[in-house]
Design a protein around this motif. Structure first.
Motif, PDB file in Angstrom:
ATOM      1  N   GLU B 296       0.832  -1.210   0.000  1.00  0.00           N
ATOM      2  CA  GLU B 296       0.000   0.000   0.000  1.00  0.00           C
ATOM      3  C   GLU B 296       0.866   1.260   0.000  1.00  0.00           C
ATOM      4  O   GLU B 296       0.570   2.228  -0.696  1.00  0.00           O
ATOM      5  CB  GLU B 296      -0.943   0.028   1.218  1.00  0.00           C
ATOM      6  N   ALA B 297       1.936   1.235   0.794  1.00  0.00           N
ATOM      7  CA  ALA B 297       2.798   2.422   0.861  1.00  0.00           C
ATOM      8  C   ALA B 297       3.431   2.704  -0.499  1.00  0.00           C
ATOM      9  O   ALA B 297       3.506   3.851  -0.946  1.00  0.00           O
ATOM     10  CB  ALA B 297       3.885   2.223   1.915  1.00  0.00           C
ATOM     11  N   ARG B 298       3.867   1.641  -1.160  1.00  0.00           N
ATOM     12  CA  ARG B 298       4.512   1.835  -2.470  1.00  0.00           C
ATOM     13  C   ARG B 298       3.495   2.220  -3.539  1.00  0.00           C
ATOM     14  O   ARG B 298       3.817   2.989  -4.446  1.00  0.00           O
ATOM     15  CB  ARG B 298       5.309   0.573  -2.824  1.00  0.00           C
ATOM     16  N   LEU B 299       2.291   1.703  -3.413  1.00  0.00           N
ATOM     17  CA  LEU B 299       1.223   2.167  -4.296  1.00  0.00           C
ATOM     18  C   LEU B 299       1.009   3.671  -4.113  1.00  0.00           C
ATOM     19  O   LEU B 299       0.827   4.405  -5.086  1.00  0.00           O
ATOM     20  CB  LEU B 299      -0.065   1.388  -3.994  1.00  0.00           C
ATOM     21  N   PHE B 388      -3.579 -10.986  -3.639  1.00  0.00           N
ATOM     22  CA  PHE B 388      -2.392 -10.516  -2.949  1.00  0.00           C
ATOM     23  C   PHE B 388      -1.132 -10.913  -3.698  1.00  0.00           C
ATOM     24  O   PHE B 388      -0.177 -10.119  -3.815  1.00  0.00           O
ATOM     25  CB  PHE B 388      -2.338 -11.050  -1.510  1.00  0.00           C
ATOM     26  N   GLU B 389      -1.106 -12.126  -4.216  1.00  0.00           N
ATOM     27  CA  GLU B 389       0.097 -12.585  -4.932  1.00  0.00           C
ATOM     28  C   GLU B 389       0.363 -11.737  -6.181  1.00  0.00           C
ATOM     29  O   GLU B 389       1.509 -11.398  -6.490  1.00  0.00           O
ATOM     30  CB  GLU B 389      -0.047 -14.068  -5.309  1.00  0.00           C
ATOM     31  N   LEU B 390      -0.695 -11.417  -6.890  1.00  0.00           N
ATOM     32  CA  LEU B 390      -0.507 -10.590  -8.085  1.00  0.00           C
ATOM     33  C   LEU B 390      -0.085  -9.169  -7.694  1.00  0.00           C
ATOM     34  O   LEU B 390       0.822  -8.585  -8.288  1.00  0.00           O
ATOM     35  CB  LEU B 390      -1.801 -10.562  -8.914  1.00  0.00           C
ATOM     36  N   LEU B 391      -0.726  -8.636  -6.657  1.00  0.00           N
ATOM     37  CA  LEU B 391      -0.339  -7.309  -6.164  1.00  0.00           C
ATOM     38  C   LEU B 391       1.127  -7.293  -5.744  1.00  0.00           C
ATOM     39  O   LEU B 391       1.871  -6.363  -6.065  1.00  0.00           O
ATOM     40  CB  LEU B 391      -1.221  -6.934  -4.973  1.00  0.00           C
ATOM     41  N   ASP B 392       1.526  -8.330  -5.061  1.00  0.00           N
ATOM     42  CA  ASP B 392       2.889  -8.429  -4.568  1.00  0.00           C
ATOM     43  C   ASP B 392       3.894  -8.435  -5.731  1.00  0.00           C
ATOM     44  O   ASP B 392       4.931  -7.779  -5.671  1.00  0.00           O
ATOM     45  CB  ASP B 392       3.007  -9.739  -3.766  1.00  0.00           C
ATOM     46  N   LEU B 393       3.553  -9.149  -6.786  1.00  0.00           N
ATOM     47  CA  LEU B 393       4.432  -9.185  -7.965  1.00  0.00           C
ATOM     48  C   LEU B 393       4.496  -7.818  -8.637  1.00  0.00           C
ATOM     49  O   LEU B 393       5.561  -7.371  -9.075  1.00  0.00           O
ATOM     50  CB  LEU B 393       3.898 -10.218  -8.966  1.00  0.00           C
ATOM     51  N   LEU B 394       3.343  -7.174  -8.718  1.00  0.00           N
ATOM     52  CA  LEU B 394       3.291  -5.901  -9.456  1.00  0.00           C
ATOM     53  C   LEU B 394       3.860  -4.733  -8.652  1.00  0.00           C
ATOM     54  O   LEU B 394       4.228  -3.701  -9.235  1.00  0.00           O
ATOM     55  CB  LEU B 394       1.839  -5.578  -9.853  1.00  0.00           C
ATOM     56  N   THR B 395       3.935  -4.874  -7.330  1.00  0.00           N
ATOM     57  CA  THR B 395       4.306  -3.721  -6.500  1.00  0.00           C
ATOM     58  C   THR B 395       5.620  -3.042  -6.913  1.00  0.00           C
ATOM     59  O   THR B 395       5.677  -1.808  -6.950  1.00  0.00           O
ATOM     60  CB  THR B 395       4.304  -4.111  -5.013  1.00  0.00           C
ATOM     61  N   PRO B 396       6.678  -3.790  -7.233  1.00  0.00           N
ATOM     62  CA  PRO B 396       7.897  -3.060  -7.635  1.00  0.00           C
ATOM     63  C   PRO B 396       7.662  -2.092  -8.802  1.00  0.00           C
ATOM     64  O   PRO B 396       8.207  -0.991  -8.799  1.00  0.00           O
ATOM     65  CB  PRO B 396       8.858  -4.187  -8.028  1.00  0.00           C
ATOM     66  N   ILE B 397       6.852  -2.501  -9.781  1.00  0.00           N
ATOM     67  CA  ILE B 397       6.642  -1.543 -10.882  1.00  0.00           C
ATOM     68  C   ILE B 397       5.524  -0.545 -10.577  1.00  0.00           C
ATOM     69  O   ILE B 397       5.512   0.541 -11.134  1.00  0.00           O
ATOM     70  CB  ILE B 397       6.422  -2.204 -12.260  1.00  0.00           C
ATOM     71  N   VAL B 398       4.607  -0.917  -9.682  1.00  0.00           N
ATOM     72  CA  VAL B 398       3.602   0.075  -9.261  1.00  0.00           C
ATOM     73  C   VAL B 398       4.311   1.245  -8.587  1.00  0.00           C
ATOM     74  O   VAL B 398       3.914   2.403  -8.742  1.00  0.00           O
ATOM     75  CB  VAL B 398       2.558  -0.559  -8.316  1.00  0.00           C
ATOM     76  N   LYS B 399       5.374   0.948  -7.865  1.00  0.00           N
ATOM     77  CA  LYS B 399       6.171   2.019  -7.255  1.00  0.00           C
ATOM     78  C   LYS B 399       7.114   2.658  -8.278  1.00  0.00           C
ATOM     79  O   LYS B 399       7.192   3.871  -8.399  1.00  0.00           O
ATOM     80  CB  LYS B 399       6.984   1.450  -6.079  1.00  0.00           C
ATOM     81  N   ALA B 400       7.858   1.827  -9.006  1.00  0.00           N
ATOM     82  CA  ALA B 400       8.980   2.361  -9.791  1.00  0.00           C
ATOM     83  C   ALA B 400       8.560   2.935 -11.142  1.00  0.00           C
ATOM     84  O   ALA B 400       9.133   3.932 -11.590  1.00  0.00           O
ATOM     85  CB  ALA B 400      10.034   1.268  -9.996  1.00  0.00           C
ATOM     86  N   TRP B 401       7.584   2.332 -11.796  1.00  0.00           N
ATOM     87  CA  TRP B 401       7.262   2.812 -13.138  1.00  0.00           C
ATOM     88  C   TRP B 401       6.710   4.240 -13.112  1.00  0.00           C
ATOM     89  O   TRP B 401       7.245   5.124 -13.798  1.00  0.00           O
ATOM     90  CB  TRP B 401       6.318   1.838 -13.872  1.00  0.00           C
ATOM     91  N   GLN B 448      13.791  -1.610  -6.035  1.00  0.00           N
ATOM     92  CA  GLN B 448      12.590  -2.240  -6.613  1.00  0.00           C
ATOM     93  C   GLN B 448      12.979  -3.265  -7.675  1.00  0.00           C
ATOM     94  O   GLN B 448      12.385  -4.337  -7.767  1.00  0.00           O
ATOM     95  CB  GLN B 448      11.668  -1.184  -7.237  1.00  0.00           C
ATOM     96  N   ALA B 449      13.968  -2.901  -8.486  1.00  0.00           N
ATOM     97  CA  ALA B 449      14.394  -3.808  -9.559  1.00  0.00           C
ATOM     98  C   ALA B 449      14.979  -5.091  -8.965  1.00  0.00           C
ATOM     99  O   ALA B 449      14.717  -6.198  -9.466  1.00  0.00           O
ATOM    100  CB  ALA B 449      15.417  -3.117 -10.462  1.00  0.00           C
TER     101      ALA B 449
END
Lengths: 601, 601
Positions: B296-299, B388-401, B448-449
């Motif tokens: 959530e924080a990274r989102l 949650f699993e999909l969110l967890d995978l996407l989080t690095p790019i939700v933050k970084a992109w 994130q990468a």
């Protein structure tokens, strides 16, 4: 900074190993010079830049100039720096001995400029704009006008500006409104408004000499009707000294996000119908004069961007060598000592990218500076013309590439420092803010892309491009290093693809697909830029590979040359391939941008 | 800005056309809600953001908070904005009805947040950090601790912070020094220094609740020995009101280049050995608690970056529609009227790139917000786990992109405005400075990468990746629009290439080539990011193509949907192919970065 502003080893490599700058001393104009005099003048530049300019770079940013309605106030260090610069004689560095100058090559003056741009781009603006304006006067003004203004500019008694932009017209000089009316005294009365005039007002000098573009009444419409005038802040008395105030008023200071130490001004000319202007050269030739100086001006912007990029790179490099954080295998147990961050792969990547951008940009700019020298001092007119044609072709990327990649380097420098980099307690964020101006002024990078694609490529029947091809081939033929040869093999397909695009591009310049081509102009500049920069890096790698054959190198020198080879490898493998995209888009004449409609946004 | 802070049409498209957010109202938790209540709360957010936050965004930047050694001073508008936010009840928007909350979905709260981030990211920091801290307390603190602090945070009487970073350790939380010693009163005494603590001191609330990471004496080394504490600025009396000053001192304010309105602080805990801290949950579980809130924080960071990018885009778009300069064929004679700059191809390109970045990033963030909702409110545990699993995978790019491309958008906004964009008289440069923080905080984009490549891809046996693949395939199978189908055809080879990289990457994570893989981690994130964002754009294009079948559309709506299709085309054709380079570098396991040695720089 504990290190040198600019590493002398780097400058020596660029000037003497890559470019054989010493060979200039064999030419008539530079016959009084030798490597010792070149180095001596760089020592002076280094000393003044270090002691008088770098010392107030942050302060000048924090305390920007203010205007109290009458005068501009700035921190006293700017005047001290300006005076030190003046005293060194560097203002007249490029000028003739009999003008009081040092008759130094552009290549060496560029190296000197590097120290100042790395130290403090804002305070550097005042002397550098003066040099540029003096150079225009020298080349195009009548002897009388020249004698009245140029000598005092070369001594720093007068400073100079370039007054091109107007509020409503921006980059479109064809649309300027500033007018000039011939007066019975033989001179002109100027009326109009200019904006973004750097160094347009201050108290550093006894007079400010504005070079102003204006239209003489009855002139043709568009760029063909523009004339160039000397418009001093103070008119001169009979003895040539500043006397009566001319009708030029500071309407206000503009508050920039960076480059804060250089005043950026809105100027009003002729509010009281009494602004005297003196025509430079002939009527309606103003833009031509300006453009004849344009290659040098754009080189100045590109090189400044490279050096501000270099400055951030050096700082982030020092930081990465000292700052510890996290751990690197095999010493990555919680009880192991933290590693310096330069050991982390991603930090190496960010430093290597910076190094490839800024040292590559320096190589390009020195190459261009040498072409300036060649265009003035080679033996035959043919040789001079060729040097000019190649310079002319390269100028759009000499301006745009460093001003695109210098800020990218600064961005990475911030990222290397992390949270610290985001604070004003560290210098890298100022580099980033300062450098952001460079993609905008002296022709936006979008305009550079259009200039390259629609004009420079085709000038003189594509003579520039043929020369470029010959130069690259000649360099590649001489390459003996194994790694450099491999990089050439990587580069050649891109050169071939770029060349195979050209007939199609030339055709569409005259077809109904022109709007698509114009919308995609940056694609071509990207390709051209990465090809030229790969060449610049292969040149460096080859010199380095040759130097590494010397078994008596010090460890430090060996590391230097190994770093050059590795960075060339990085550039050709990591940065060059990005243009595959641009090649495909141009091949397809992709119309995603040109077909987008204003109301669809 | 004459326009809305965030175009409601855009939000409605994202929430109701792309995501069917209304369907959430069928779930138990949201059964009291419907589209009208969702829209009503967005109206409130819009009104407060417009009237109380946007109005002092520039002023808060120009007059940053100051510290006189005793108190922090800031412009009064910040308090007025904070109070208005508090009064609206939005702080408790996500919380349960019986906690005094509104029990709204994350998706809607994200949309509300968008108004505030677009209006004034700095002043938004105070309520948003309070929400985040209250959420941690709610989820992990004992009932007693929760009752003492959370209710007053939800009413804005208390505000909150996150105290993670320490000066010497930066991102390496394993190395924090802050200590906690159990006291006979059953609580702890905290001692240590924290840095970059946003909203770490101010006078906006009666108390500040710091959530502090510290190590209890005798804890294991590294991240396994970190505990989390509530450390209030004022300790509470028996009635639960702030009373005695706790031993937390503001050591100083940090001067950032942007986000200036949010105080960034250096805090000293326990200088006088009397800093009381209250353990949250169990000993040594602090980092786990923090990480459970991390998605959530990274989102939040990613979405903020998207919205600051959006804000600059909107401004540059308005500017480009009004500013005239130059001419466009066939009306390009000097006597023709100048064109609005949006008619120039290169300006279209810069606006289209911005649109593709910020609306794409919004789509990604709303998608992630929906996954947050799904992970909490879907029917079965299996469904929740998958979300949650999909969110967890996407989080690095939700933050970084978004934090990579939001600043890129702001950079282009400056360039569209040209010289004006470089001045503080226009808002786009502040957007750019504000947004530059986002690639740094909440885990740098480099981190994130690494997180994506070394952990997220492989978690739960790659379950996230399989889900992603299924989701994309399901979406593509439903696509009926011709242009969207073409874009899928463009994208598929990239997906295949990405997938064919995976076995090799997994293998090298355990081989001696690990350092090369780590140095190239951003290459994989680039590929993954552009693939996911192409998917996001194809989703938008398909909805738009379907909408365009409606022959009764207004001109304005038709233009909206045509713009979506064109931008998707731009993204897939211009932005996606850049990763060819990254695919090649990973396939080759290129070691240009990893082999670079510190002394070669």
């Amino acid at each position: 900074m504990k290190n040198e502003l600019v590493k002398r080893k780097e400058l020596a490599f660029q000037l003497y190993e890559l470019l054989d700058t010493e060979s200039l001393c064999g030419r008539d104009r530079f016959v009084e010079h030798n490597r010792e005099t070149f180095d001596a003048v760089m020592d002076i530049a280094n000393k003044i830049a270090t002691e008088k300019f770098a010392t107030h770079n942050a302060k000048g940013d924090a305390y920007e100039p203010t205007f109290d309605g009458k005068k501009v106030h700035m921190i006293p260090e700017v005047k001290e720096a300006f005076d030190a610069y003046v005293e060194s004689g560097l203002i007249a560095g490029r000028f003739d001995f009999d003008e009081g100058g040092m008759q130094l090559p552009e290549t060496i003056m560029t190296a000197c400029a590097g120290y100042f741009m790395a130290a403090n781009p804002s305070s550097t603006g005042y002397p550098f704009l003066t040099i540029a304006a003096a150079n225009v006067i020298r080349n195009f003004a009548s002897p009388q006008l020249k004698n009245a203004f140029m000598p005092k500019m070369l001594t720093g008694e007068f400073t100079g500006t370039m007054g091109l932009t107007e509020p409503h017209a921006g980059s479109s000089l064809a649309d300027i409104h500033t007018s000039a009316i011939k007066h019975e005294d033989g001179n002109y009365r100027i009326k109009g408004n200019k904006i973004f005039i750097s160094a347009g007002d201050h108290e550093l000098s006894d007079n400010i000499v504005h070079l102003v573009l204006a239209k003489i009444q009855g002139a043709p419409a568009g760029v063909k009707g523009i004339s160039l005038f000397v418009v001093p802040k103070f008119r001169l008395d009979e003895a040539g000294n500043p006397a009566e105030r001319n009708d030029v008023a500071l309407a206000g200071l503009i508050h920039k996000m960076g480059y804060r130490g250089t005043t950026s001004t809105a100027l009003s000319f002729g509010e009281n119908q009494d602004c005297h202007g003196y025509l430079i050269g002939e009527e309606h030739q103003g833009l031509r004069y300006m453009f004849l100086m344009m290659n040098e001006a754009r080189l100045g912007v590109g090189f400044g961007a490279a050096m501000v990029g270099y400055s951030g790179y050096q700082y982030s490099l020092e930081y990465a060598k000292e700052r510890t954080q996290g751990r690197v295998a095999p010493n990555n147990k919680p009880t192991d000592k933290p590693a310096t961050i330069i050991q982390h792969g991603d930090v190496k990547r960010m430093l290597l990218a910076q190094k490839s951008y800024v040292e590559g940009a320096m190589a390009l700019c020195f190459y261009a500076a040498r072409l300036v020298d060649d265009s003035h001092t080679l033996t035959t007119d043919d040789e001079k013309r060729q040097a000019f044609e190649l310079l002319d072709l390269l100028t759009p990327i000499v301006k745009a590439w460093p001003s695109e990649y210098g800020p990218k380097a600064n961005d990475l420098a911030i990222q290397v420092l992390g949270g610290a980099g985001y604070t004003r307690e560290y210098p890298v964020e100022q580099c980033w803010r300062d450098n952001r101006l460079n993609p905008i002024h002296e022709g936006t990078n979008g305009i550079q892309a259009l200039d390259l694609l629609t004009r420079k490529l085709w000038q003189a029947d594509g003579a520039g491009l043929k020369l470029l091809q010959q130069r690259m081939e000649a360099d590649f033929a001489k390459v003996t290093g194994k790694q450099s040869q491999q990089l050439i093999a990587n580069l050649l397909p891109y050169i071939q693809q770029m060349q195979s695009l050209l007939p199609m591009l030339g055709q569409h310049l005259k077809s109904e697909k022109l709007p698509t081509l114009l919308a995609n102009a940056t694609c071509f500049m990207n390709i051209f830029g990465q090809v030229v920069m790969s060449w610049m890096w292969i040149r460096q790698a080859n010199v380095a590979e040759n130097a590494l054959k010397n078994t008596a190198l010090t460890d430090e020198d060996k590391a230097f040359y190994l770093g050059k080879v590795q960075t060339a490898k990085y550039f050709v493998r990591w940065e060059l391939p990005a243009v595959q995209r641009d090649i495909a888009l141009l091949n397809d004449m992709d119309d995603s941008c040109s077909e987008m409609q204003a109301e669809w946004f």
